[in-house]
Design a protein around this motif. Structure first.
Motif, PDB file in Angstrom:
ATOM      1  N   GLY A 109      -7.468   7.942   6.722  1.00  0.00           N
ATOM      2  CA  GLY A 109      -6.245   7.709   7.475  1.00  0.00           C
ATOM      3  C   GLY A 109      -5.042   7.764   6.546  1.00  0.00           C
ATOM      4  N   TRP A 110      -3.925   8.332   7.021  1.00  0.00           N
ATOM      5  CA  TRP A 110      -2.716   8.401   6.213  1.00  0.00           C
ATOM      6  C   TRP A 110      -1.484   8.301   7.098  1.00  0.00           C
ATOM      7  CZ3 TRP A 110       0.273  12.402   7.834  1.00  0.00           C
ATOM      8  CH2 TRP A 110      -0.366  13.521   8.379  1.00  0.00           C
ATOM      9  N   TRP A 111      -0.407   7.833   6.490  1.00  0.00           N
ATOM     10  CA  TRP A 111       0.922   7.785   7.091  1.00  0.00           C
ATOM     11  C   TRP A 111       1.881   8.374   6.071  1.00  0.00           C
ATOM     12  CZ3 TRP A 111       5.530   5.672   5.546  1.00  0.00           C
ATOM     13  CH2 TRP A 111       6.532   5.506   6.519  1.00  0.00           C
ATOM     14  N   MET A 112       2.769   9.278   6.478  1.00  0.00           N
ATOM     15  CA  MET A 112       3.669   9.959   5.538  1.00  0.00           C
ATOM     16  C   MET A 112       5.083   9.971   6.087  1.00  0.00           C
ATOM     17  SD  MET A 112       3.408  13.848   4.008  1.00  0.00           S
ATOM     18  CE  MET A 112       3.836  14.606   5.594  1.00  0.00           C
ATOM     19  N   VAL A 113       6.069   9.730   5.199  1.00  0.00           N
ATOM     20  CA  VAL A 113       7.474   9.788   5.564  1.00  0.00           C
ATOM     21  C   VAL A 113       8.140  10.915   4.781  1.00  0.00           C
ATOM     22  CG1 VAL A 113       8.145   8.054   3.841  1.00  0.00           C
ATOM     23  CG2 VAL A 113       9.611   8.476   5.830  1.00  0.00           C
ATOM     24  N   ASP A 114       9.030  11.635   5.447  1.00  0.00           N
ATOM     25  CA  ASP A 114       9.816  12.709   4.846  1.00  0.00           C
ATOM     26  C   ASP A 114      11.208  12.151   4.566  1.00  0.00           C
ATOM     27  OD1 ASP A 114      11.267  14.941   4.145  1.00  0.00           O
ATOM     28  OD2 ASP A 114      10.791  16.100   5.953  1.00  0.00           O
ATOM     29  N   LEU A 115      11.563  12.016   3.291  1.00  0.00           N
ATOM     30  CA  LEU A 115      12.856  11.439   2.912  1.00  0.00           C
ATOM     31  C   LEU A 115      14.004  12.437   3.041  1.00  0.00           C
ATOM     32  CD1 LEU A 115      11.712   9.419  -0.244  1.00  0.00           C
ATOM     33  CD2 LEU A 115      11.971   8.590   2.104  1.00  0.00           C
ATOM     34  N   GLY A 116      13.700  13.686   3.385  1.00  0.00           N
ATOM     35  CA  GLY A 116      14.737  14.684   3.607  1.00  0.00           C
ATOM     36  C   GLY A 116      15.103  15.475   2.374  1.00  0.00           C
ATOM     37  N   GLU A 117      14.984  14.890   1.201  1.00  0.00           N
ATOM     38  CA  GLU A 117      15.248  15.552  -0.068  1.00  0.00           C
ATOM     39  C   GLU A 117      14.538  14.767  -1.168  1.00  0.00           C
ATOM     40  OE1 GLU A 117      19.393  15.524  -1.000  1.00  0.00           O
ATOM     41  OE2 GLU A 117      19.650  13.412  -0.498  1.00  0.00           O
ATOM     42  N   SER A 118      14.410  15.398  -2.314  1.00  0.00           N
ATOM     43  CA  SER A 118      13.710  14.732  -3.413  1.00  0.00           C
ATOM     44  C   SER A 118      14.517  13.533  -3.909  1.00  0.00           C
ATOM     45  CB  SER A 118      13.488  15.728  -4.559  1.00  0.00           C
ATOM     46  OG  SER A 118      12.719  15.142  -5.586  1.00  0.00           O
ATOM     47  N   LYS A 119      13.821  12.439  -4.151  1.00  0.00           N
ATOM     48  CA  LYS A 119      14.446  11.198  -4.610  1.00  0.00           C
ATOM     49  C   LYS A 119      13.708  10.676  -5.839  1.00  0.00           C
ATOM     50  CE  LYS A 119      17.330  10.602  -1.036  1.00  0.00           C
ATOM     51  NZ  LYS A 119      18.809  10.518  -1.178  1.00  0.00           N
ATOM     52  N   CYS A 177       7.179   2.215  -8.523  1.00  0.00           N
ATOM     53  CA  CYS A 177       6.831   3.617  -8.778  1.00  0.00           C
ATOM     54  C   CYS A 177       7.921   4.303  -9.588  1.00  0.00           C
ATOM     55  CB  CYS A 177       6.604   4.358  -7.463  1.00  0.00           C
ATOM     56  SG  CYS A 177       5.208   3.731  -6.506  1.00  0.00           S
ATOM     57  N   THR A 178       8.707   3.519 -10.339  1.00  0.00           N
ATOM     58  CA  THR A 178       9.769   4.081 -11.160  1.00  0.00           C
ATOM     59  C   THR A 178       9.208   5.167 -12.078  1.00  0.00           C
ATOM     60  OG1 THR A 178      10.961   1.986 -11.130  1.00  0.00           O
ATOM     61  CG2 THR A 178      11.549   3.543 -12.857  1.00  0.00           C
ATOM     62  N   GLY A 179       9.936   6.273 -12.180  1.00  0.00           N
ATOM     63  CA  GLY A 179       9.497   7.401 -12.984  1.00  0.00           C
ATOM     64  C   GLY A 179       8.885   8.519 -12.169  1.00  0.00           C
ATOM     65  N   MET A 180       8.653   8.269 -10.871  1.00  0.00           N
ATOM     66  CA  MET A 180       8.095   9.303 -10.008  1.00  0.00           C
ATOM     67  C   MET A 180       9.184   9.845  -9.083  1.00  0.00           C
ATOM     68  SD  MET A 180       4.308   7.824  -9.101  1.00  0.00           S
ATOM     69  CE  MET A 180       3.744   9.477  -8.693  1.00  0.00           C
ATOM     70  N   THR A 181       9.117  11.138  -8.789  1.00  0.00           N
ATOM     71  CA  THR A 181      10.117  11.822  -7.973  1.00  0.00           C
ATOM     72  C   THR A 181       9.423  12.552  -6.839  1.00  0.00           C
ATOM     73  OG1 THR A 181      11.549  12.125  -9.895  1.00  0.00           O
ATOM     74  CG2 THR A 181      11.960  13.547  -8.000  1.00  0.00           C
ATOM     75  N   GLY A 182      10.028  12.533  -5.654  1.00  0.00           N
ATOM     76  CA  GLY A 182       9.434  13.264  -4.549  1.00  0.00           C
ATOM     77  C   GLY A 182      10.206  13.112  -3.267  1.00  0.00           C
ATOM     78  N   ARG A 183       9.908  14.016  -2.352  1.00  0.00           N
ATOM     79  CA  ARG A 183      10.493  13.979  -1.008  1.00  0.00           C
ATOM     80  C   ARG A 183       9.549  13.307  -0.028  1.00  0.00           C
ATOM     81  NH1 ARG A 183      12.536  19.275   2.549  1.00  0.00           N
ATOM     82  NH2 ARG A 183      12.489  18.235   4.594  1.00  0.00           N
ATOM     83  N   TYR A 184       8.250  13.416  -0.272  1.00  0.00           N
ATOM     84  CA  TYR A 184       7.246  12.894   0.653  1.00  0.00           C
ATOM     85  C   TYR A 184       6.518  11.714   0.006  1.00  0.00           C
ATOM     86  CZ  TYR A 184       8.080  17.295   3.065  1.00  0.00           C
ATOM     87  OH  TYR A 184       8.677  18.341   3.722  1.00  0.00           O
ATOM     88  N   VAL A 185       6.448  10.618   0.758  1.00  0.00           N
ATOM     89  CA  VAL A 185       5.712   9.425   0.319  1.00  0.00           C
ATOM     90  C   VAL A 185       4.619   9.154   1.342  1.00  0.00           C
ATOM     91  CG1 VAL A 185       5.834   6.968  -0.212  1.00  0.00           C
ATOM     92  CG2 VAL A 185       7.720   8.485  -0.859  1.00  0.00           C
ATOM     93  N   THR A 186       3.392   9.042   0.869  1.00  0.00           N
ATOM     94  CA  THR A 186       2.234   8.868   1.746  1.00  0.00           C
ATOM     95  C   THR A 186       1.523   7.567   1.418  1.00  0.00           C
ATOM     96  OG1 THR A 186       1.919  11.266   1.872  1.00  0.00           O
ATOM     97  CG2 THR A 186       0.038   9.879   2.491  1.00  0.00           C
ATOM     98  N   ILE A 187       1.150   6.847   2.449  1.00  0.00           N
ATOM     99  CA  ILE A 187       0.266   5.698   2.320  1.00  0.00           C
ATOM    100  C   ILE A 187      -1.066   6.111   2.939  1.00  0.00           C
ATOM    101  CG2 ILE A 187      -0.037   3.243   2.759  1.00  0.00           C
ATOM    102  CD1 ILE A 187       2.545   3.969   1.228  1.00  0.00           C
ATOM    103  N   SER A 188      -2.130   6.022   2.174  1.00  0.00           N
ATOM    104  CA  SER A 188      -3.427   6.452   2.689  1.00  0.00           C
ATOM    105  C   SER A 188      -4.454   5.351   2.517  1.00  0.00           C
ATOM    106  CB  SER A 188      -3.911   7.726   1.979  1.00  0.00           C
ATOM    107  OG  SER A 188      -4.269   7.444   0.633  1.00  0.00           O
ATOM    108  N   LEU A 189      -5.506   5.456   3.313  1.00  0.00           N
ATOM    109  CA  LEU A 189      -6.617   4.513   3.246  1.00  0.00           C
ATOM    110  C   LEU A 189      -7.906   5.342   3.211  1.00  0.00           C
ATOM    111  CD1 LEU A 189      -7.422   1.502   3.294  1.00  0.00           C
ATOM    112  CD2 LEU A 189      -7.613   1.688   5.779  1.00  0.00           C
ATOM    113  N   PRO A 190      -8.429   5.619   2.009  1.00  0.00           N
ATOM    114  CA  PRO A 190      -9.588   6.508   1.892  1.00  0.00           C
ATOM    115  C   PRO A 190     -10.898   5.816   2.246  1.00  0.00           C
ATOM    116  CG  PRO A 190      -8.895   5.791  -0.270  1.00  0.00           C
ATOM    117  CD  PRO A 190      -7.895   5.234   0.701  1.00  0.00           C
ATOM    118  N   THR A 191     -10.938   5.260   3.435  1.00  0.00           N
ATOM    119  CA  THR A 191     -12.153   4.648   3.961  1.00  0.00           C
ATOM    120  C   THR A 191     -12.279   5.076   5.422  1.00  0.00           C
ATOM    121  OG1 THR A 191     -11.175   2.624   4.853  1.00  0.00           O
ATOM    122  CG2 THR A 191     -11.695   2.635   2.496  1.00  0.00           C
TER     123      THR A 191
END
Length: 284
Positions: A109-119, A177-191
């Motif tokens: 299961g996963w949930w993902m948000v699109d921040l619109g641009e890289s942050k 998560c300082t030091g990481m860059t991205g537009r998409y952030v995903t929360i997943s549950l690998p079960t």
């Protein structure tokens, strides 16, 4: 015989842990010197053999996070159960615990948000349902961050900020998560269990303390009273990206001065002089 010497005092208790580490679960400990608001990184063998400049540490004040950049941004999830749709996890409502449920019994299961641009990502805060029976399953959460969705659905191929997160409850938890860059952030549950989320907040990087302490004595000072979340890296290697919550305790106020002793009572008045004897009777 002379009296026996008193027994030696017991050693002071070890300082209590005030946080948790990243994937290797290193801890931060308070130095016990709350008057100077310092902490010391206790990382065991992880710091052996390092030179000055190899260790990089930063902390973010949880009271100075700025704007939640995930608020009402487009969100998707692996599947939807009934009316628990994906936007409920970033609608700003967490008090009544609207829950997004990804009913994925046969896939992650996963949930993902699109921040619109890289942050430049800093702190991510998460709230779950707080249902006790789900706590063990939620301890398998992962956070992925990346510039695009990638070749796996839900951005699951993106870099991992944190894996096997300690169980998140309805009171929330913060991750650095300082030091990481991205537009998409995903929360997943690998079960095989549903992914239940009450609320996700994402903040841009804003560390208030950034330092390279001596690995042989990694004491960090300069904290104000408050709550912080931090991370540390060795030679910039994301594999050794670790996190910790830090709570700096306000030094106790000094006791009020003792009142002055009461004034002594005034001296007692002298006893009255004795009455003079009566005059002798007159002669007849």
């Amino acid at each position: 015989p002379p009296p026996s010497p008193p027994p030696p005092s017991p050693p002071p208790p070890s300082p209590p842990p005030i946080g948790y580490g990243g994937r290797e679960r290193h801890n931060m400990y308070n130095t016990g010197n709350s008057a100077t608001n310092c902490i010391t990184l206790q990382a065991g063998d992880a710091l052996n053999g390092l030179n000055q400049g190899d260790l990089d540490v930063s902390f973010t004040d949880l009271n100075q996070l700025g704007t939640n950049i995930a608020f009402n941004k487009p969100a998707t999830m692996s599947s939807t159960l009934e009316h628990y749709v994906s936007h409920l996890a970033n609608d700003g409502i967490k008090g009544n615990c609207d829950i997004s449920v990804s009913k994925s019994y046969y896939e992650n299961g996963w949930w993902m948000v699109d921040l619109g641009e890289s942050k430049d990502i800093g702190v991510i805060k998460m709230w779950a349902s707080g249902i006790a029976s789900e706590a063990a399953h939620l301890s398998q959460w992962e956070i992925h961050i990346g510039p695009e969705v990638g070749y796996l659905p839900g951005g699951l191929a993106n870099a991992v900020c944190e894996a096997k997160i300690p169980a998140v409850d309805h009171q929330g938890q913060a991750f650095d998560c300082t030091g990481m860059t991205g537009r998409y952030v995903t929360i997943s549950l690998p079960t095989s269990y549903p992914l239940n989320i009450c609320e996700i907040e994402i903040y841009e990087a804003n560390p208030v303390i950034h330092t390279q302490p001596d690995p042989s004595d990694p004491t960090i000072c300069g904290f104000d009273d408050g709550s912080y979340v931090g991370h540390w890296t060795i030679n910039g290697d994301a594999v050794t990206h670790h996190e910790t919550d830090v709570v700096i305790v306000t030094p106790p106020s000094p006791p009020p001065p003792s009142p002055p002793p009461p004034s002594p009572p005034p001296p007692s008045p002298p006893p009255p002089s004795p009455s003079p004897p009566p005059p002798p009777p007159p002669n007849p």
